[in-house]
Design a protein around this motif. Sequence first.
Motif: not given
Length: 277
Positions: A86, A95, A114-116, A120, A136, A169-170, A174, A194
């Motif tokens: 990321l 993501g 879940w990580w952005l 993002n 997230l 998430c985005t 996606t 993602d």
Amino acid sequence: MTGPSTVAPATGPDTVTPGAGPSTPAPGGGPDTVDQALAAVTATFRGMFTTMDGWGAALAGRDWPVAGPSAAQLDLMTRSLVSEELSRPDPTVVGAGFIARPDWVRGAPRYLSWWLGPSNPVGRVPGRPATGIRRLSVAFRDYTTLEWWRVPAATGRPHITGPYVDYLCTDEYTVTLTAPVRIGVDPVGLVGLDIYVRTIESLLLPRLARVGRPATVLNTTGRVVVSTDPHRAAGTVLRSPGLRERLGAADPSGVLPDGGTLLACPGTTLALLLDVD
């Protein structure tokens, strides 16, 4: 990682399985350009799944408590796994993380670690510079009903969902990739990532354009992933005669009634549609 919101929902599995390339290149493009286009599709998606395989192996190899991990334990490890991908200067992935099987995480009936990435915009404070990755933080409904969970949980194999507009998430078109994680024979959740459709277009369109005829990458439901035809937007479902039947076959390669040629993309269940000149 919501379900398809602005396009028709997928109706069939898009499970990744090994495939064989075409023995004879399609007309309208030289053998090198067609093979290179197929290889580019395979390399793009297999590279992502290889990265996810490493995350899954690390999570499965961790000595978790018998009662399951706490949310904090899971977050700490998941963040360490996905942060490199990321945090790249020009990231492909926007993501990524782990989605737990219901009740596996202690005290959480359902849990997403879940990580952005910095690129993002979801959840970013307006006016504040994008630095580092962040978790997230929104609450999530029953994700076990959504395609990106439902299909790999049922088949035990990796899966490609989309394109779709992911409002959680985005907030963009996606594609979501997910793959099961097991500890021994016990499924404990999924790893996933993602990627923006516009990123896939930047990776694949130059190769597809060299084929010399309209070229479209489709999933097993006929949904457009990327196309050199400006009239085929990502997420559009094609309904050409015979197309759905071909896409549902173990090897979709062949000539369609309208003269178009369908070629399996090795290593995925995506297919490349080459139209008549």
